[in-house]
Design a protein around this motif. Sequence first.
Motif, short mmCIF file in Angstrom:
data_model
loop_
_atom_site.label_atom_id
_atom_site.label_comp_id
_atom_site.label_asym_id
_atom_site.label_seq_id
_atom_site.Cartn_x
_atom_site.Cartn_y
_atom_site.Cartn_z
N THR A 1 0.84 -1.20 0.00
CA THR A 1 0.00 0.00 0.00
C THR A 1 0.87 1.25 0.00
O THR A 1 1.86 1.32 0.74
CB THR A 1 -0.92 0.02 1.23
N VAL A 2 0.49 2.21 -0.82
CA VAL A 2 1.11 3.53 -0.81
C VAL A 2 0.22 4.47 -0.01
O VAL A 2 -0.97 4.62 -0.32
CB VAL A 2 1.29 4.09 -2.23
N TYR A 3 0.76 5.08 1.03
CA TYR A 3 0.04 6.08 1.82
C TYR A 3 0.63 7.45 1.50
O TYR A 3 1.84 7.65 1.58
CB TYR A 3 0.17 5.79 3.31
N VAL A 4 -0.24 8.39 1.17
CA VAL A 4 0.24 9.74 0.84
C VAL A 4 -0.85 10.75 1.16
O VAL A 4 -2.06 10.43 1.08
CB VAL A 4 0.65 9.82 -0.65
N GLY A 5 -0.45 11.95 1.53
CA GLY A 5 -1.39 13.03 1.80
C GLY A 5 -1.36 14.08 0.72
O GLY A 5 -0.36 14.28 0.03
N SER A 6 -2.50 14.77 0.55
CA SER A 6 -2.60 15.78 -0.51
C SER A 6 -3.04 17.12 0.07
O SER A 6 -3.52 17.20 1.20
CB SER A 6 -3.61 15.33 -1.58
N VAL A 7 -2.87 18.17 -0.72
CA VAL A 7 -3.36 19.50 -0.36
C VAL A 7 -4.19 20.05 -1.52
O VAL A 7 -4.01 19.66 -2.67
CB VAL A 7 -2.20 20.47 -0.04
N HIS A 8 -5.13 20.94 -1.16
CA HIS A 8 -5.95 21.57 -2.19
C HIS A 8 -6.27 22.98 -1.70
O HIS A 8 -7.26 23.23 -1.03
CB HIS A 8 -7.23 20.76 -2.44
N THR A 9 -5.39 23.90 -2.04
CA THR A 9 -5.50 25.26 -1.51
C THR A 9 -6.64 26.04 -2.13
O THR A 9 -7.10 27.03 -1.57
CB THR A 9 -4.18 26.01 -1.75
N VAL A 10 -7.14 25.60 -3.28
CA VAL A 10 -8.18 26.34 -3.96
C VAL A 10 -9.53 26.17 -3.25
O VAL A 10 -10.29 27.13 -3.09
CB VAL A 10 -8.30 25.89 -5.44
N GLN A 11 -9.81 24.96 -2.81
CA GLN A 11 -11.11 24.70 -2.20
C GLN A 11 -10.99 24.53 -0.68
O GLN A 11 -10.95 23.43 -0.15
CB GLN A 11 -11.73 23.44 -2.82
N GLY A 12 -10.84 25.63 -0.01
CA GLY A 12 -10.92 25.64 1.45
C GLY A 12 -9.86 24.85 2.17
O GLY A 12 -10.11 24.32 3.25
N ASN A 13 -8.67 24.74 1.58
CA ASN A 13 -7.56 24.04 2.24
C ASN A 13 -7.93 22.61 2.64
O ASN A 13 -7.53 22.12 3.68
CB ASN A 13 -7.08 24.80 3.47
N ILE B 1 -5.93 11.91 2.86
CA ILE B 1 -4.91 10.86 2.94
C ILE B 1 -5.42 9.70 2.11
O ILE B 1 -6.56 9.24 2.28
CB ILE B 1 -4.66 10.42 4.39
N TYR B 2 -4.59 9.27 1.17
CA TYR B 2 -4.96 8.19 0.26
C TYR B 2 -4.19 6.91 0.62
O TYR B 2 -3.00 6.96 0.96
CB TYR B 2 -4.62 8.56 -1.18
N ALA B 3 -4.89 5.80 0.50
CA ALA B 3 -4.26 4.48 0.55
C ALA B 3 -4.47 3.84 -0.82
O ALA B 3 -5.61 3.54 -1.21
CB ALA B 3 -4.88 3.61 1.64
N LEU B 4 -3.37 3.67 -1.57
CA LEU B 4 -3.45 3.17 -2.94
C LEU B 4 -2.78 1.82 -3.06
O LEU B 4 -1.77 1.55 -2.39
CB LEU B 4 -2.76 4.16 -3.90
#
Length: 573
Positions: free
Chosen positions: A225-237, A241-244
């Motif tokens: 499993t790949v665990y990674v976090g993302s950011v999205h500054t456009v839509q309300g910060n 966290i994804y598990a792929l």
Amino acid sequence: MFERIHRNLLLLFTMLIGLVFVTACSKTSTDSPPPLPSSSKSIISFICYKTDNTFLANDIIGIIDNDTIRLLFPNGTPLNNIIPTIVISGVSINPINRSSQNFTGVIHYTITAQDQTTKNYFVSAKTLQSDTKDITSFVFKTANNPSLTADINGTIFADSIAVTVPFGTNLSNLIPTITINGINISPASLIPQNFNNTVLYTVTAQNGSSKIYKVSVATENIDATVYVGSVHTVQGNTGYIYALNATTGTLKWKYILSNNQISSIEFSNGVIFTGMLNKITAIDTITKNIKWQYTTGGSIHSTPTISNGIVYANSDDGYLYAVNAVNGNFIWKYQQGPISSGGNYSSPTVSNGVVYIGSMDGYIHAVNAATGVIIWKRITLNTQGTQSSPSVVNNVLYIGIPFSLFALNATDGSIKWSYNTNSFDMASCPTVVNGTVYIGSSSGKIFAINADNGTLKWSYSTGIDVHASPIIKDGILYVGQYAVNGKLYAIDAVTGTLRWIYQGNDLYFGSPVVFNGNVYIGDRGKYISLDAISGNIKWQFTTTNPQENFISSPTVVDVIGNVHYSSVSGSKD
């Protein structure tokens, strides 16, 4: 004639008188004396009948050898109340026949003969020693293994035991609870063991025989499993966290965050550890829920580090925090100096009981990992401080500071050497492999420096800032540019020659992870896996929003629970 008759009669009478006399004398001389009393005194048989001893399944016959008698009873027979039936030659026996006796010790019997002589017999009894030597249960209990959410029972076979624990469980320090039929087991129950390899348990029976069990522990057989976090500054910060699935890129699950995910992810015993705004956060990968959170006084941009059950995190409030990895309880915090500007991005590195951090207060700090007491600190020669995370190899600390790469004695902080990079921003974290220190710089150059003396081996220019930390795998260095539409580079780690370039669509602030021939890295609006040799895309996972990007570094957990970190991690190998 009359005289002759008279003479014959007299002779006959005389003969009769003599015969009577002789006969009388003969009868008196042949009378025998009365018989002497017998000296016979022996035990002829010694039997414990089942009719007298109802706990016996069969009659027990004693073995008579001169003056000793041995009784052998089945295992578990109570010896304290046994009735024997004894046949003797003699006039009496003491203790008397068919009297109950305690045979847990030697019983002394005395036989008396007719002539009043005696003979002693010594009767001993013992039970057969059992040859039973079995493991009857093998359990990992949550009471002894806090990382588990339920008790895990092993499956017991003839001479082996198989246990399957949840995916991601740390196998190196599990505590089994074991019950046996036998007198001893080695290693003992409740002793921690490293179950990354098969562990042999020996059970010993009462009779001294033994049996070996092979215990194998495996994690649930699912893809890495790949665990990674993302950011999205456009839509309300808002981030995730994804598990792929590491093989296919398909989504296993995702966790929505109330704030951007900037801190990289650490993983231990089935739990994700990360910074979420100003909270050190633990998320259970089984339940997909927050396990606990600890609130600090500032944002957490640094990557948490886990060591010996403690989570260490560097916060923008100028404190280094230590909290319990199981429940998030506070252990200690260490105050740095005032933070001059920017975030405290330097991630803690733990080595030999010491936590090392860079800081935006202008110093590098060494703190006792158990107590939080300062051991030493050294000024970085620049009041701006450093965002680089330290690497500690062979008691040498390597860290980037403005314009330089420094090598310090990890024991006292004294300078061993420094290399001038002519790059103001040295946020990249050094990676040390095979005697070489690799680090990126704001000048766009990647440097390979001799770890012993600080001399340059080679440099490669990308032309644009390299804030990410290089990772080395199978002789290849992988690192990305910090720029819009940045590139990911694969460079020969020995010669510094280019292998391939991937043209991306993101700012590569985080480091990639290389696992099983794949390079995992986030790109704007998608997460990708590249072939480590060719750089070709193997798969890509597309996010819901194309503006979502990945600043944090990923973590890969393989099918047997081994954790593969990026080079920025203080928990890396």
